[in-house]
Each structure stands twice: as C-alpha cells, then as structure tokens.
Design a protein around this motif. Structure first.
Motif, PDB file in Angstrom:
ATOM      1  N   THR A  16      15.702 -13.191 -68.337  1.00  0.00           N
ATOM      2  CA  THR A  16      15.869 -12.196 -67.284  1.00  0.00           C
ATOM      3  C   THR A  16      17.302 -12.219 -66.774  1.00  0.00           C
ATOM      4  O   THR A  16      17.838 -13.274 -66.441  1.00  0.00           O
ATOM      5  CB  THR A  16      14.897 -12.462 -66.124  1.00  0.00           C
ATOM      6  OG1 THR A  16      13.559 -12.523 -66.654  1.00  0.00           O
ATOM      7  CG2 THR A  16      14.971 -11.379 -65.081  1.00  0.00           C
ATOM      8  N   TYR A  17      17.907 -11.019 -66.696  1.00  0.00           N
ATOM      9  CA  TYR A  17      19.268 -10.851 -66.177  1.00  0.00           C
ATOM     10  C   TYR A  17      19.213 -10.000 -64.913  1.00  0.00           C
ATOM     11  O   TYR A  17      18.357  -9.122 -64.769  1.00  0.00           O
ATOM     12  CB  TYR A  17      20.150 -10.160 -67.217  1.00  0.00           C
ATOM     13  CG  TYR A  17      20.466 -11.029 -68.409  1.00  0.00           C
ATOM     14  CD1 TYR A  17      21.546 -11.894 -68.387  1.00  0.00           C
ATOM     15  CD2 TYR A  17      19.675 -10.980 -69.546  1.00  0.00           C
ATOM     16  CE1 TYR A  17      21.831 -12.691 -69.484  1.00  0.00           C
ATOM     17  CE2 TYR A  17      19.960 -11.780 -70.649  1.00  0.00           C
ATOM     18  CZ  TYR A  17      21.041 -12.631 -70.608  1.00  0.00           C
ATOM     19  OH  TYR A  17      21.329 -13.428 -71.680  1.00  0.00           O
ATOM     20  N   PHE A  18      20.159 -10.260 -63.999  1.00  0.00           N
ATOM     21  CA  PHE A  18      20.201  -9.567 -62.714  1.00  0.00           C
ATOM     22  C   PHE A  18      21.594  -8.979 -62.494  1.00  0.00           C
ATOM     23  O   PHE A  18      22.590  -9.669 -62.682  1.00  0.00           O
ATOM     24  CB  PHE A  18      19.870 -10.543 -61.573  1.00  0.00           C
ATOM     25  CG  PHE A  18      18.551 -11.230 -61.746  1.00  0.00           C
ATOM     26  CD1 PHE A  18      17.392 -10.656 -61.254  1.00  0.00           C
ATOM     27  CD2 PHE A  18      18.459 -12.441 -62.423  1.00  0.00           C
ATOM     28  CE1 PHE A  18      16.171 -11.290 -61.420  1.00  0.00           C
ATOM     29  CE2 PHE A  18      17.243 -13.074 -62.590  1.00  0.00           C
ATOM     30  CZ  PHE A  18      16.092 -12.500 -62.088  1.00  0.00           C
ATOM     31  N   CYS A  19      21.651  -7.695 -62.080  1.00  0.00           N
ATOM     32  CA  CYS A  19      22.936  -7.053 -61.819  1.00  0.00           C
ATOM     33  C   CYS A  19      23.144  -6.900 -60.317  1.00  0.00           C
ATOM     34  O   CYS A  19      22.243  -7.175 -59.515  1.00  0.00           O
ATOM     35  CB  CYS A  19      23.028  -5.700 -62.526  1.00  0.00           C
ATOM     36  SG  CYS A  19      22.104  -4.374 -61.749  1.00  0.00           S
ATOM     37  N   ALA A  20      24.328  -6.425 -59.919  1.00  0.00           N
ATOM     38  CA  ALA A  20      24.686  -6.283 -58.506  1.00  0.00           C
ATOM     39  C   ALA A  20      23.849  -5.213 -57.804  1.00  0.00           C
ATOM     40  O   ALA A  20      23.724  -5.228 -56.582  1.00  0.00           O
ATOM     41  CB  ALA A  20      26.172  -5.963 -58.373  1.00  0.00           C
TER      42      ALA A  20
END
Length: 102
Positions: A16-20
């Motif tokens: 899982t990746y998270f952006c701004a």
C-alpha cells in the motif's frame, strides 16, 4: 483460459502506497521482487510512499521560462552590454568595409 493452461500464478504480496492527497493505492508485487520506496499515485499522479503518516510532498512546478530569462540568469547587465557593444562594432566594421551581410 484457466490456470491449468497458463500454469500456477506466482506468489504475490499487496503493498500500500499513500500520496499527499490522501489516496491509498494497493499495488501487487511478486514476493521475490524488491518493493520500491515510492510509486506514482494512479489517481492523481503525485509521488506516493509506504509511510501513511508522512507522504512525500507534491513536486514544485517551475513556471515556464523564456530564452531571455535563462540568458539573464547566466549574464549580468554589464556583460550583456559588453556583448551587444562588441556585436554592434563588428557589424559597423563590416558595413564600412563593404562586406555584404545577410
């Protein structure tokens, strides 16, 4: 086609990746693959990281610069005047000697 024709699927892991912009992207990787620290968010295109509390900031977008703006970064006003004076004197010398300039 079923799995019998294609063979068994490779073991996978979901990362899982998270952006701004608080988008959450789940990307499947092979368990043997090295998982990258960052990934481009498929929803907004911003960089995303594995850390949900500290996503990477959006990149700073520089405004369009003209050729003149780049030249002014490299040359001072005095240098520009010197170059212009040199070019004008060369042009005047050629005109006096009768050389044809296209």
């Amino acid at each position: 086609m079923g799995e019998a024709e294609r063979g068994d699927a490779a073991p996978r892991q979901a990362v899982t990746y998270f952006c701004a912009r608080e988008h959450r992207s789940v990307v499947p990787f092979s368990t043997e693959a090295q998982v990258p620290d960052s990934w481009d968010c498929p929803k907004c295109g911003l960089p995303a990281s594995l850390d949900s509390d500290n996503p990477p900031p959006a990149p700073k977008i520089e405004p369009y610069k003209t050729h003149l703006a780049y030249v002014k970064e490299r040359r001072s006003d005095k240098e520009a005047e010197d170059i212009l004076d040199e070019a004008l004197s060369l042009l005047r010398t050629r005109r006096k000697s009768g050389d044809i300039i296209f």
